[in-house]
Write a protein that holds these residues in place. Sequence first.
Motif, PDB file in Angstrom:
ATOM      1  N   ASN A  38      -0.681  -0.337  -0.571  1.00 19.19           N
ATOM      2  CA  ASN A  38      -0.676   1.112  -0.741  1.00 19.19           C
ATOM      3  C   ASN A  38      -0.902   1.786   0.611  1.00 19.19           C
ATOM      4  OD1 ASN A  38      -1.216   3.810  -1.535  1.00 19.19           O
ATOM      5  ND2 ASN A  38      -2.004   3.108  -3.512  1.00 19.19           N
ATOM      6  N   LEU A  39      -0.023   2.723   0.967  1.00 17.42           N
ATOM      7  CA  LEU A  39      -0.150   3.455   2.233  1.00 17.42           C
ATOM      8  C   LEU A  39      -0.661   4.879   2.028  1.00 17.42           C
ATOM      9  CD1 LEU A  39       2.997   2.343   4.285  1.00 17.42           C
ATOM     10  CD2 LEU A  39       0.664   1.436   4.361  1.00 17.42           C
ATOM     11  N   ASN A  40      -1.170   5.173   0.832  1.00 15.95           N
ATOM     12  CA  ASN A  40      -1.825   6.464   0.649  1.00 15.95           C
ATOM     13  C   ASN A  40      -3.083   6.526   1.510  1.00 15.95           C
ATOM     14  OD1 ASN A  40       0.121   7.097  -1.238  1.00 15.95           O
ATOM     15  ND2 ASN A  40      -1.199   6.755  -3.019  1.00 15.95           N
ATOM     16  N   GLY A  41      -3.622   7.710   1.670  1.00 19.85           N
ATOM     17  CA  GLY A  41      -4.818   7.891   2.484  1.00 19.85           C
ATOM     18  C   GLY A  41      -4.565   8.889   3.595  1.00 19.85           C
ATOM     19  N   TYR A  42      -5.378   8.827   4.609  1.00 14.87           N
ATOM     20  CA  TYR A  42      -5.273   9.814   5.686  1.00 14.87           C
ATOM     21  C   TYR A  42      -4.194   9.435   6.697  1.00 14.87           C
ATOM     22  CZ  TYR A  42      -9.368  12.266   4.005  1.00 14.87           C
ATOM     23  OH  TYR A  42     -10.230  12.998   3.225  1.00 14.87           O
TER      24      TYR A  42
END
Length: 600
Positions: A38-42
Amino acid sequence: MRRKISTVWSEKLKNSQQAVLPLSDYPRPQMERDQWMNLNGYWDYTIISSTNETCGRILVPFAVECSLSGVGQSLQPDEILIYSRNFRIPEDWEGSRIILNFEAVDYDCRCSINGVDSGSHRGGYLPFSFDITDHLIPFGLNEIILSVKDPSDAGFQQRGKQVLNPGQIYYTATSGIWQTVWLEPVSSVNYIHRIFIYPDLNNHKAIFRVETADEAEVSILISKSGRTVAEASGRSSRELTAVVVNPEAWSPEKPVLYNVKITILNDDSVLDRVFSYFAFRTIEVNEDENGKKRIFLNGRPVFLHAPLDQGYWPESGMTPPSDEAIIFDISETKALGFNCTRKHIKVEPRRWYYHADRLGLMVMQDAVSGGRNGVGRMGINLLIGMDSGHRRDNNASAYKRTGRIDPGQRILFERELEAMINHLGNHHSIIMWIPFNEAWGQFDSMRIADSVRAIDASRLIDPVSGWWDQGGGDFRSRHTYSIKLKIPPIQDKRIYFISEYGGYNLQVPGHLWDEERVFGYKKEGSENSLEASYTNLIRRQLIPLIKHGLSAAVYTQLTDVEIETNGFFTYDRKVLKINKEQVKSLNDEIFAEFNRLAGC
């Protein structure tokens, strides 16, 4: 005055470590692999305009306009939004092809990896992917840069209710990444691109088509409750049939799912394996025992009653703040006694449809509107419940009126409509396609209804919801606000569908998006008044129409949205404005009267 309101799910997100990885659940439940990242985030972001640059950090996948993103700034049509972040590929992915997946980016984007152009995409609502293997540093730090432009309502592209200056029934625009970004490794030899599943309840079988990079041997294993019930094998890109003895039908009362394991082989060695699911159900138009046309689910007449579901959130716009938030909306729709929902002018994340599948909620799926609203005096039409007659939608004058004068824009709409149908086609909860709503961007609706039927003959079609009916599809579809609900035209033999009605308005202080601006169709002063008005609407207006052929209806709406305060729930989902048991009891009355008249 604009008030900052939020749901409990975003409040939990802000107060937990999950803020570094929001929406962390697997994003593609109907074709799931074991490994993914997962590359979600800041991420870092820059907004470039003709006069200045704005930089900072943004919480992906929340759109730049949303407060939950940490930015809360509108992207103008002449601006460019640039995202960037670094990532490393896990060592055990060595030797695999690496696929970069974007679940949705609005609208026009271009991606580079380590400074090398890796692909581009246009369209705001559907997933897309790039094979980035050849641009990666295998054991080092990699940089992804995504540049985005979005004209919002300054353009004619499919954008739904997004506008740069929101008000009334139009909402804050969504620009840039607004669904999950993720990586997955696949075999460098061959892998599964896509699967299509066609359950056939009447003939006790399920037909599969598995698309692979190169032709391969496919093995399919179907199970239910941990027990194998059917198998099939054959070559990819061909129809493979699995016979299921005594299949159980899916329904809102009993949402039975069958699990699927699909494997592709090369000389008995496994190249790729994905996990999926499906359900058996039929939806069709037929005659009841009295000769009236009705909707039939699994061979039995059914009345469809749904709330209008816009799918917006106060802190995150079109993006659900969490998986739990998705489950809440679907579960509460069912708890109110509805058996269906109308997903309005929006395509949701794939997990939304997964939960509708497993929890048992039928879905009327709108296409995303583009072009422009083709009705001049729209407010008057809404006020008095007109449906604008039978104005033609297939000539140059109609194209100009609805922003479809450019042939390329018309072609683009049809391509995106077909792509949406193919994208969502395996979700058995979807029982209806709705290409056009209230003449927004409407053109050639008779031909388009036929083309939708050719793509997917297994579902119902409401080509023109509300106005400018041309006589096509399965329904005489009408929107009626503020005046008494009408009986169907006697000469029209299609099913009568009140595809929007109600919209009763109640403001709840402390839970308003804007304390000075509100919009609704009938204002109520208290919860008791709202409940009384809603009860009268159902008992005195809606139920009496069933004997005249009414078989489906959509009440506006599930939740408040921005300045619209006509939801069962407030926008932040913290207040249910009307007694849940009363709404459920009224739905029970609707279904009981329908069953009595339809003979079931």
